[in-house]
Write a protein that holds these residues in place. Structure first.
Motif, mmCIF file in Angstrom:
data_model
loop_
_atom_site.group_PDB
_atom_site.id
_atom_site.type_symbol
_atom_site.label_atom_id
_atom_site.label_comp_id
_atom_site.label_asym_id
_atom_site.label_seq_id
_atom_site.Cartn_x
_atom_site.Cartn_y
_atom_site.Cartn_z
ATOM 1 N N ARG A 189 0.856 -1.180 0.000
ATOM 2 C CA ARG A 189 0.000 0.000 0.000
ATOM 3 C C ARG A 189 0.894 1.232 0.000
ATOM 4 O O ARG A 189 2.013 1.211 0.529
ATOM 5 C CB ARG A 189 -0.953 0.021 1.190
ATOM 6 C CG ARG A 189 -0.279 0.289 2.520
ATOM 7 C CD ARG A 189 -1.269 0.380 3.658
ATOM 8 N NE ARG A 189 -0.556 0.640 4.902
ATOM 9 C CZ ARG A 189 -1.090 0.544 6.098
ATOM 10 N NH1 ARG A 189 -2.344 0.166 6.230
ATOM 11 N NH2 ARG A 189 -0.380 0.809 7.165
ATOM 12 N N SER A 190 0.399 2.282 -0.621
ATOM 13 C CA SER A 190 1.112 3.565 -0.651
ATOM 14 C C SER A 190 0.210 4.629 -0.052
ATOM 15 O O SER A 190 -0.993 4.649 -0.322
ATOM 16 C CB SER A 190 1.464 3.965 -2.087
ATOM 17 O OG SER A 190 2.468 3.125 -2.592
ATOM 18 N N ARG A 191 0.800 5.483 0.755
ATOM 19 C CA ARG A 191 0.071 6.601 1.347
ATOM 20 C C ARG A 191 0.752 7.886 0.927
ATOM 21 O O ARG A 191 1.974 7.967 0.902
ATOM 22 C CB ARG A 191 0.048 6.489 2.872
ATOM 23 C CG ARG A 191 -0.751 5.290 3.352
ATOM 24 C CD ARG A 191 -0.736 5.139 4.859
ATOM 25 N NE ARG A 191 0.611 4.707 5.272
ATOM 26 C CZ ARG A 191 1.281 5.237 6.285
ATOM 27 N NH1 ARG A 191 0.782 6.194 7.008
ATOM 28 N NH2 ARG A 191 2.478 4.786 6.590
ATOM 29 N N ARG A 192 -0.044 8.889 0.588
ATOM 30 C CA ARG A 192 0.474 10.206 0.222
ATOM 31 C C ARG A 192 0.014 11.211 1.266
ATOM 32 O O ARG A 192 -1.127 11.173 1.702
ATOM 33 C CB ARG A 192 -0.032 10.619 -1.149
ATOM 34 C CG ARG A 192 0.509 9.764 -2.248
ATOM 35 C CD ARG A 192 -0.014 10.207 -3.613
ATOM 36 N NE ARG A 192 0.491 9.339 -4.658
ATOM 37 C CZ ARG A 192 1.649 9.489 -5.256
ATOM 38 N NH1 ARG A 192 2.425 10.500 -4.950
ATOM 39 N NH2 ARG A 192 2.037 8.649 -6.196
ATOM 40 N N GLU A 193 0.922 12.099 1.625
ATOM 41 C CA GLU A 193 0.631 13.121 2.629
ATOM 42 C C GLU A 193 1.363 14.388 2.212
ATOM 43 O O GLU A 193 2.484 14.333 1.716
ATOM 44 C CB GLU A 193 1.143 12.635 3.991
ATOM 45 C CG GLU A 193 1.077 13.634 5.090
ATOM 46 C CD GLU A 193 1.711 13.129 6.380
ATOM 47 O OE1 GLU A 193 1.469 13.776 7.407
ATOM 48 O OE2 GLU A 193 2.452 12.129 6.368
ATOM 49 N N THR A 194 0.710 15.517 2.399
ATOM 50 C CA THR A 194 1.373 16.798 2.158
ATOM 51 C C THR A 194 1.770 17.374 3.508
ATOM 52 O O THR A 194 0.934 17.500 4.406
ATOM 53 C CB THR A 194 0.438 17.777 1.410
ATOM 54 O OG1 THR A 194 0.089 17.193 0.157
ATOM 55 C CG2 THR A 194 1.128 19.104 1.176
ATOM 56 N N ILE A 195 3.062 17.677 3.643
ATOM 57 C CA ILE A 195 3.546 18.292 4.883
ATOM 58 C C ILE A 195 4.110 19.668 4.531
ATOM 59 O O ILE A 195 4.566 19.897 3.423
ATOM 60 C CB ILE A 195 4.605 17.422 5.596
ATOM 61 C CG1 ILE A 195 5.810 17.185 4.700
ATOM 62 C CG2 ILE A 195 4.006 16.101 6.026
ATOM 63 C CD1 ILE A 195 6.948 16.504 5.415
#
Length: 89
Positions: free
Chosen positions: A4-10
């Protein structure tokens, strides 16, 4: 193997540096991608992190391009911690 891949903007309020990247990165929003793989053979789903990557502006003179660079999750956590305690520039 299940992945699984998770994307997050920080967002960094200040310029920052990460191990493995030989330049200071400007303050701003960055996309971070985390890849996890499922550990097989258990009676419940458990994932382990296998990669953390950050999208950064290209090094000069290629600033209009983007680079996806593998980083250590601990280095990213430390950079975020330092940014949180730093005075805004």
């Amino acid at each position: 193997m299940t992945m699984r891949s998770r994307r997050e903007t920080i967002t960094f309020r200040n310029p920052f540096q990460l191990a493995g990247i030989d330049r200071v990165l400007p303050a701003g929003a960055y996309e971070v991608v985390t890849d996890d793989e499922m550990i097989e053979g258990l009676s419940f789903p458990v994932f382990r992190r296998v990669a953390t990557m950050i999208t950064v502006p290209g090094a000069p003179p290629h600033r209009s391009s983007l680079e996806l660079i593998a980083i250590a999750a601990g280095d990213l956590a430390e950079a975020r911690r330092l940014d949180a305690v730093a005075q805004p520039t």
